[in-house]
Structures are given as C-alpha cells and as structure tokens.
Design a protein around this motif. Structure first.
Motif, short mmCIF file in Angstrom:
data_model
loop_
_atom_site.label_atom_id
_atom_site.label_comp_id
_atom_site.label_asym_id
_atom_site.label_seq_id
_atom_site.Cartn_x
_atom_site.Cartn_y
_atom_site.Cartn_z
N ALA A 348 0.85 -1.20 0.00
CA ALA A 348 0.00 0.00 0.00
C ALA A 348 0.88 1.24 0.00
O ALA A 348 1.91 1.29 0.69
CB ALA A 348 -0.92 0.01 1.21
N ILE A 349 0.48 2.24 -0.77
CA ILE A 349 1.23 3.50 -0.88
C ILE A 349 0.24 4.65 -0.81
O ILE A 349 -0.79 4.64 -1.51
CB ILE A 349 2.02 3.58 -2.20
CG1 ILE A 349 3.03 2.43 -2.29
CG2 ILE A 349 2.75 4.91 -2.32
CD1 ILE A 349 3.73 2.34 -3.62
N ALA A 350 0.55 5.64 0.03
CA ALA A 350 -0.26 6.85 0.12
C ALA A 350 0.68 8.05 0.02
O ALA A 350 1.75 8.05 0.63
CB ALA A 350 -1.04 6.90 1.43
N GLN A 351 0.28 9.06 -0.76
CA GLN A 351 1.15 10.23 -0.98
C GLN A 351 0.33 11.50 -1.08
O GLN A 351 -0.74 11.53 -1.70
CB GLN A 351 1.99 10.04 -2.24
CG GLN A 351 2.99 11.17 -2.50
CD GLN A 351 3.85 10.94 -3.73
OE1 GLN A 351 3.78 9.88 -4.36
NE2 GLN A 351 4.65 11.92 -4.09
N TYR A 352 0.84 12.56 -0.46
CA TYR A 352 0.27 13.92 -0.58
C TYR A 352 1.26 14.78 -1.36
O TYR A 352 2.48 14.67 -1.19
CB TYR A 352 0.03 14.54 0.80
CG TYR A 352 -0.19 16.03 0.73
CD1 TYR A 352 -1.41 16.56 0.32
CD2 TYR A 352 0.83 16.92 1.05
CE1 TYR A 352 -1.61 17.93 0.22
CE2 TYR A 352 0.65 18.29 0.98
CZ TYR A 352 -0.57 18.79 0.55
OH TYR A 352 -0.75 20.15 0.46
N PHE A 353 0.72 15.67 -2.21
CA PHE A 353 1.56 16.54 -3.04
C PHE A 353 1.05 17.97 -2.98
O PHE A 353 -0.13 18.23 -3.25
CB PHE A 353 1.53 16.03 -4.48
CG PHE A 353 2.18 16.95 -5.49
CD1 PHE A 353 3.43 17.50 -5.25
CD2 PHE A 353 1.55 17.25 -6.69
CE1 PHE A 353 4.03 18.35 -6.18
CE2 PHE A 353 2.12 18.09 -7.62
CZ PHE A 353 3.37 18.64 -7.37
N TYR A 354 1.94 18.88 -2.58
CA TYR A 354 1.63 20.31 -2.65
C TYR A 354 2.25 20.85 -3.93
O TYR A 354 3.47 20.86 -4.10
CB TYR A 354 2.19 21.06 -1.44
CG TYR A 354 2.08 22.57 -1.59
CD1 TYR A 354 0.85 23.20 -1.45
CD2 TYR A 354 3.19 23.33 -1.92
CE1 TYR A 354 0.73 24.57 -1.61
CE2 TYR A 354 3.08 24.71 -2.07
CZ TYR A 354 1.86 25.32 -1.93
OH TYR A 354 1.74 26.67 -2.11
N ASN A 355 1.41 21.30 -4.84
CA ASN A 355 1.84 21.78 -6.15
C ASN A 355 1.96 23.29 -6.13
O ASN A 355 0.96 24.02 -6.25
CB ASN A 355 0.83 21.33 -7.21
CG ASN A 355 1.17 21.86 -8.59
OD1 ASN A 355 2.35 22.12 -8.89
ND2 ASN A 355 0.17 22.01 -9.44
N GLY A 356 3.17 23.78 -5.98
CA GLY A 356 3.39 25.21 -5.93
C GLY A 356 3.09 25.92 -7.23
O GLY A 356 2.94 27.15 -7.25
N GLU A 357 2.97 25.15 -8.33
CA GLU A 357 2.68 25.74 -9.63
C GLU A 357 1.20 25.63 -9.98
O GLU A 357 0.83 25.76 -11.14
CB GLU A 357 3.54 25.09 -10.71
CG GLU A 357 5.03 25.39 -10.56
CD GLU A 357 5.84 24.91 -11.75
OE1 GLU A 357 5.49 23.83 -12.30
OE2 GLU A 357 6.80 25.59 -12.14
N GLY A 358 0.36 25.38 -8.99
CA GLY A 358 -1.07 25.38 -9.22
C GLY A 358 -1.66 26.77 -9.11
O GLY A 358 -1.00 27.72 -8.68
N TYR A 359 -2.93 26.90 -9.51
CA TYR A 359 -3.64 28.17 -9.41
C TYR A 359 -4.26 28.32 -8.01
O TYR A 359 -4.59 27.32 -7.36
CB TYR A 359 -4.77 28.23 -10.44
CG TYR A 359 -4.33 28.44 -11.86
CD1 TYR A 359 -4.31 29.71 -12.43
CD2 TYR A 359 -3.97 27.35 -12.67
CE1 TYR A 359 -3.93 29.90 -13.75
CE2 TYR A 359 -3.59 27.53 -13.99
CZ TYR A 359 -3.56 28.82 -14.53
OH TYR A 359 -3.19 29.00 -15.83
N PHE A 360 -4.41 29.56 -7.58
CA PHE A 360 -5.22 29.80 -6.39
C PHE A 360 -6.67 29.40 -6.70
O PHE A 360 -7.12 29.49 -7.85
CB PHE A 360 -5.14 31.26 -5.98
CG PHE A 360 -3.79 31.66 -5.46
CD1 PHE A 360 -3.32 31.16 -4.25
CD2 PHE A 360 -2.98 32.53 -6.18
CE1 PHE A 360 -2.07 31.52 -3.77
CE2 PHE A 360 -1.73 32.89 -5.71
CZ PHE A 360 -1.27 32.39 -4.50
N ASP A 361 -7.41 28.98 -5.68
CA ASP A 361 -8.76 28.44 -5.89
C ASP A 361 -9.65 29.39 -6.69
O ASP A 361 -10.33 28.97 -7.64
CB ASP A 361 -9.41 28.13 -4.54
CG ASP A 361 -8.83 26.88 -3.89
OD1 ASP A 361 -8.16 26.12 -4.61
OD2 ASP A 361 -9.04 26.68 -2.70
#
Length: 486
Positions: A348-361
């Motif tokens: 089992a693998i679980a991962q969280y990713f914060y994408n600094g190149e995403g848009y603000f909501d």
C-alpha cells in the motif's frame, strides 16, 4: 550581469558545500564499508543483474568476454467500454457510448558490455506497434504577393527510439563517471516527484513504476570512503529542440550537484540545479523507516516557473490570454508512506503533493468556468470549439495546489493466482479525481486476464471533470499475452 553573478555564486556554493559535506560525511559513519554497485554506477538502469562481490568498489563491473543481450516484451489485447453519463436517467449498461479495442505490442532490447573491470557500455532501444510513424516535412515555400504558400510531404519512419546509451568508467576506483543518455534518479516520490527536475517528462500517475526517460548527461560520482555517503555532479544537455539538438550552445548545458548522506537509518539528499534562462532550483529529499512503514518526502524550490499561467479565455484566437512569467520563489513538496507486508502479500502506498505551480482556488474556478461558458456559446464554429476544448484541458491539467494518491494491492487473494488492487488519484483543491479497482487472474505463465473499472468524480468545472468531459465510467478487460523479460 545578474545571471553571470548568480552562476559564479552557485558554482562557489556547490564547491564549498561539497567540500564541507565531504569532511562531515567522513566523520558521520566511520568504517561503514564500501559503496555498492547501485551507489557506484547508479540504480537507474532497467537491468540490474546481481554479481558476486569482488571486494572493491567496481565489483559489479567485472571484466567479461561476452556482451550480455536481453530485454522485455509486452503483449496485451484489451477491450474497453465507456458510458459517458451513467449517473443520469436512462442509463443502459448494455448500450455503452463507445467500445474500443486496445492492442499493445512493444519491446525493449538492451546490451551490456563490460570489457574491463572499470569500463562498461550499456544501451537500450524501444520499438512499438505500429512499427512506423508518419512525419510531415516542408517541401516548398513560395511568396505570392503578401501571402506565403507552402506545400508539405509525409514520410514513414521506423517507430524505434534509443532509450539509454551510456558508458561507465572510473579513476583509481575512487571517482566514477557516466556519460551518455541515461535516467537520473533524484526524487523519492511515487506518484509525484517535484525534486526530480532532470528527467524528461513527468511521472505517469497511472503507471508510476515505469522508468522515465533521461537526457544526455555527464555524471561525476564520488563515494565518501568509509561511509555510505555520496557526492554527485552533473552537466546536462537540454537543447531547445530535442528533435534537432544540433548545434549545441553553452546555454543548452545545465549544471546540477547533489549530496546524499545516511543519518542513522535515513537517507537525506540535498541538491541544486542551474541553467541559463531557466528557473534555478534547490531540492531536499528524505527516505527511511517509520515503524512498519517506509516514509519518503521531497521539498523543492524554484526561482520562477516555466509554466504558462493564464488570466482569461476568449472565443477568438489565441483563445488563452497569458500572464507574465512568474519570477518569484515557488515551493513544492510531497510526503508519503509505503507499507509492504510480504507475509500478507499486501503493498500500500499513500502520498500527498503540494503543487506550488497550481492556481489559487478563486483564479482556477473563474478561469475554468469562464472557459466552459465560452465553449457553450451558441453558433461557435466546431473548429473553435475543438481548439477551446484543448486549451481548457491544458489549463485544467495540474491546476490544483493540493493532490493525493493511493494505491493498494493484494496478491494471492482467495487463490494463489488472483491479485486485487485499487488506484485513486484526487485533486483536493476541487475534489475531483478517479478511482480504479481491478482484479488480475494468472491463467498460467506468460498469460493473465485483467478486469478493471474506472470511475471519474468531480463537478463539471473541475480538473477531472474537464479532462474526462464529465463523470464517465469505463470497463476494461484485457489479456497479457507472452509478456515478460528475456
């Protein structure tokens, strides 16, 4: 002048960092033994055949009079059905909106030559069906008045590509070199790896374990004697046009440096990346045990972004209105856990990713909603609708700032030959994504059957709602035929 100053500063910092780290590393793990083959010649190669230890740093590159040849073959025949609107009234499971046959026929072939103990040449090539690819080229151009009239032709080329081609060699069994086209392993992430800025393209989240293609690079690797710590330096060729890389200019060369140190049971990596005209980058990685789990994490920071951000979408060409390139510092990061229970046959693998190149909501919602409204404008030509749909998909892809991925598999489920698994990817910023459960039944060696369902969730004006044009459900049945290594 600022770029030149930064280059000099970056180079001095790298040299100082490596010198300082070298002294620290020699003291951190005294007497821990020599480096392994993976540390010496890299763990990025498709084939890693174990060899007997010869008691020195190049034990894995023992001289042999034979050139080893091998590879892998992939054969698959699949059939998939898709229902575009299964959650509305009138859904008929016996009447899918589309039925597609998905054949796969491909192979990777490699050679591995080791004529001397400290010299190795490795190469691999890929071939896939269809065995030819059509390429369009310009045949003539004539200026008629103020208009340029062009004609073009087409040629069929073999669908063969060189995946890796490099040599390994060393100096006094202390410093190890690699030159050629090869995969570079920098990050620790499974679904996302923001620290891996060298390889070509990004991880395929539906096939995360697939080896990524690397660039042409020159690597210098210095293991710290008496420890399991390593120093790396790279010169990487990044031509503006990979299909026609010549001539090569100094601005096409990127410089990178990385240090790896073992702190108790944790491997820590620290590196930097610089190329003229591109964002400077720094990275930090961590991997090691955490109770019954293996944890991994990455942090990267970039001075600017190569991604194009947009402010609006209109019904007329060029459709997308771009914002100025970002020049501020942009952080990204990821963390995850791996659980592997060989007795219970569970991974089992679980991962969280914060994408600094995403848009603000607010920006993302406004941009996607506006684009969908423009596409639905009455009387809009079909060519404009097609172009706008492609532009909107490009905007929606990877537009969120928070993502999560989860994978679970259990082999020998009810029967020794049955494996069940589930894959889920979610954009947490807009609560869209996909879930894909599957079951595989091994009939006998080299033949197995797989059935899977793919559910897409999310509102219409979300990343996966745009990419999949709603919330479709797909059923796939496939057979692996003769797939394996040789």
């Amino acid at each position: 002048m600022a770029k030149k100053a930064f280059t000099r500063t970056f180079s001095l910092l790298c040299l100082g960092f490596l010198a300082t780290f070298s002294g620290f590393a020699q003291e951190s793990l005294p007497g821990s033994g020599s480096a392994s083959e993976d540390a010496l010649f890299g763990d990025e190669v498709v084939d890693n055949t174990p060899v007997k230890d010869a008691g020195n740093g190049v034990s894995a590159a023992l001289k042999t009079d034979k050139v080893r040849i091998g590879g892998s073959f992939t054969g698959n025949m699949g059939l998939s059905w898709k229902w575009n609107t299964p959650w509305t009234g009138g859904f008929d499971p016996l009447k899918p909106d589309s039925t597609v046959v998905n054949p796969t026929l491909s192979s990777l072939v490699f050679f591995d030559a080791r004529p001397d103990e400290d010299f190795r040449v490795y190469g691999s090539a890929k071939i896939a069906w269809p065995f030819t690819a059509t390429s369009t080229f310009l045949t003539s151009a004539t200026l008629t008045g103020s208009s340029l009239v062009t004609t073009s032709g087409q040629i069929a080329l073999p669908n063969i590509s060189v995946f890796e081609l490099f040599s390994d060699f060393s100096w006094k069994d202390s410093v190890f070199f690699r030159f050629g086209k090869s995969t570079v392993k920098w990050g620790t992430g499974y679904f996302w790896s923001p620290a891996d800025v060298i390889n070509v393209g990004s991880i395929d989240i539906t096939d995360p374990t697939a080896q990524r293609e690397g660039p042409v690079n020159f690597r210098v690797h210095m293991p710290i004697l008496g420890t399991q710590n390593n120093l790396y330096a790279y010169a990487i060729l990044n031509p503006k046009d990979p299909t026609n890389p010549l001539p090569v200019y100094p601005s096409d060369i990127a410089l990178a440096a990385k240090a790896e140190v073992l702190v108790k049971h944790y491997e820590v990596g620290l590196g930097g990346y610089y190329q003229y005209g591109r964002p400077e980058r720094g990275m930090l990685t961590l991997a090691g045990p955490l109770g019954d789990f293996d944890m991994f994490g990455e942090f990267s920071i970039a001075h600017g972004s190569e991604k194009t951000f947009y402010s609006s979408i209109s019904a007329s060409y060029p459709y997308l209105i771009a914002l100025p390139k970002k020049t501020d510092w942009i952080p990204s990061g990821t963390a995850g856990l791996l659980y592997n229970n060989s007795k219970a046959n569970i991974v089992a693998i679980a991962q969280y990713f914060y994408n600094g190149e995403g848009y603000f909501d607010s920006d993302r919602k406004n941009l996607i909603s506006t684009g969908m409204a423009v596409i639905e404008t009455p009387g809009l030509p079909s060519s404009a609708v097609k172009a706008l749909s492609g532009a909107l998909a490009a905007v929606a892809y990877n537009s969120g700032m928070h993502y999560a991925g989860f994978s679970f598999s259990k082999s020998e489920f009810l029967d020794d030959n049955i494996t069940v698994s589930i894959l889920s990817i979610a954009n947490l910023s807009d609560f869209s994504g996909l879930v894909k459960p599957s079951v595989t039944w091994k009939l006998f060696d080299r033949m197995s059957l797989q059935a899977d369902l793919t559910f897409v969730f999310g509102e219409k004006a979300t990343e996966y709602g745009v990419l999949f044009q709603g919330n479709p459900v797909s059923l796939g049945i496939s057979a692996k035929l003769g797939t394996g290594a040789f």
